[in-house]
Design a protein around this motif. Structure first.
Motif, short mmCIF file in Angstrom:
data_model
loop_
_atom_site.label_atom_id
_atom_site.label_comp_id
_atom_site.label_asym_id
_atom_site.label_seq_id
_atom_site.Cartn_x
_atom_site.Cartn_y
_atom_site.Cartn_z
N GLU A 150 -0.77 -6.95 1.71
CA GLU A 150 -1.02 -5.53 1.97
C GLU A 150 -2.51 -5.24 1.86
N CYS A 151 -3.02 -4.45 2.82
CA CYS A 151 -4.44 -4.10 2.86
C CYS A 151 -4.61 -2.59 2.99
N TRP A 152 -5.87 -2.17 3.15
CA TRP A 152 -6.22 -0.77 3.38
C TRP A 152 -6.79 -0.62 4.78
N ARG A 153 -6.55 0.54 5.39
CA ARG A 153 -7.21 0.84 6.66
C ARG A 153 -7.51 2.33 6.74
N ASN A 154 -8.51 2.63 7.55
CA ASN A 154 -8.93 4.01 7.76
C ASN A 154 -8.04 4.65 8.81
N THR A 155 -7.53 5.84 8.53
CA THR A 155 -6.65 6.52 9.48
C THR A 155 -7.41 7.42 10.43
N VAL A 156 -8.72 7.55 10.21
CA VAL A 156 -9.55 8.39 11.08
C VAL A 156 -10.33 7.49 12.03
#
Length: 357
Positions: free
Chosen positions: A350-356
């Motif tokens: 699991e990672c992080w991503r920008n939603t914008v």
């Protein structure tokens, strides 16, 4: 006045130790020689763990986990089991704080001691939990199978303020758990199995950090319903783990939990087993990019965190490496509704991503 003080002091003292130590068992060489399994279970209950079943009955997930851990302890005649239940802080007569940790130690299926204790009220390093562990642990048994279990909410990789409702200004992160684990292990020793029963536990940073203390880890890379992995498979280890094959046992444990969750809920379900020797190449390859992401997030203002979300690392180009699946056994089922229902598999990371955009 003295009578009132005596009654008050008597009431407060009754909130300390519950069960005298069963010394004849604790210090018996025969008792120690029978121990083949050592389990440490930390249950975080200082948060919102209340849920309701289909009939509207109210339960507390941490209390359910504690009950399951005690059953595991009673059902293992060749194990020592440490249970640390971290409870919300309460007060007697509104002014006098009560101990907010409860410790249970079982050996060979028998409860040896049950004590209330003070949790760390500043930075959490599991100081008192480690002291109990060192006091009761059966030492010098190199062939003993060891396990560490953590049941609670998602453990933040940064920030972490407010993890404990009783200590809203105190932070608790993966690094704090790592600091505590150093007290439960020696420099050369590792747990044969670690079970992380939280949401979003399968990130490169979390698995990499905890992997320094374990050979095999079970965690959920995504949301975990009620942060609850079944402990049933830990009962009667002399039968369920009689061959000593911990990695195979871990996969059976994960499969059983997965099967139960997919029957009970409609949301996405993911449970993964990580072989720490085999995932190292992938972790080393993505360490820099994931660390850069965490450093960026640490520098963001709180309001901007609404613009990021968890995601499968395989959805990000930087993580699409040939080694992403090495050493990871994933049990996954998409949600029955919403945008994630079309996602048919998960990498286990699991990672992080920008939603914008």
């Amino acid at each position: 006045m003295c009578v009132c003080c005596g009654i008050l002091l008597g009431s407060l003292s009754s909130c300390s130790a519950n069960l005298p130590i069963q010394g004849e068992v604790l210090y018996s060489e025969d008792s120690a020689s029978k121990v083949q399994y050592s389990i440490v279970c930390v249950i975080h209950g200082d948060g919102d763990y209340i849920y309701h079943d289909a009939s509207g009955n109210e339960f507390k997930a941490d209390e359910e986990a504690a009950a399951s851990a005690k059953k595991v302890a009673r059902q293992n005649p060749n194990a020592e089991v440490f249970i640390f239940h971290q409870r919300p802080r309460q007060h007697f007569l509104l002014f006098f704080p009560l101990r907010d940790g409860e410790f249970f130690y079982y050996r060979n299926g028998q409860l040896i001691t049950n004590e209330l204790y003070w949790r760390d009220n500043k930075q959490s390093h599991f100081t008192n939990e480690v002291e109990f562990y060192r006091r009761f642990h059966v030492g010098n048994k190199f062939d003993m199978v060891s396990m560490f279990l953590y049941y609670g909410h998602e453990i933040p990789e940064f920030g972490g303020v407010g993890y404990d409702m009783s200590y809203p200004d105190r932070a608790f992160t993966v690094d704090d758990l790592v600091s505590g684990l150093k007290g439960f292990t020696t420099v050369s020793a590792k747990y044969d199995l670690m079970i992380l029963s939280t949401c979003f536990g399968g990130t490169p940073y979390t698995i990499g950090a905890l992997g320094s203390f374990a050979r095999t880890i079970i965690a959920s890379p995504d949301n975990l319903h009620l942060s609850y992995l079944d402990m049933n498979s830990l009962e009667q280890l002399n039968l369920n783990l009689r061959d000593g094959d911990v990695p195979s046992f871990a996969k059976r444990f994960a499969r059983k939990t997965f099967d139960r969750l997919t029957k009970d809920i409609q949301t996405e379900v993911s449970v993964a087993v990580y072989d720490m020797a085999l995932v190292q190449e992938f972790l080393h390859a993505v360490q820099t990019v994931y660390s850069n992401t965490l450093n960026t997030l640490k520098g963001e203002e709180q309001f901007s965190l609404t613009t990021i979300e968890h995601c499968d690392c395989a959805d990000l180009t930087s993580y699409q490496l040939p080694t992403i699946n090495a050493g990871v056994e994933v049990f996954y089922r998409p949600a029955h509704f919403g945008r994630s229902k079309i996602k048919q598999n998960h990498s286990g990371w699991e990672c992080w991503r920008n939603t914008v955009p």
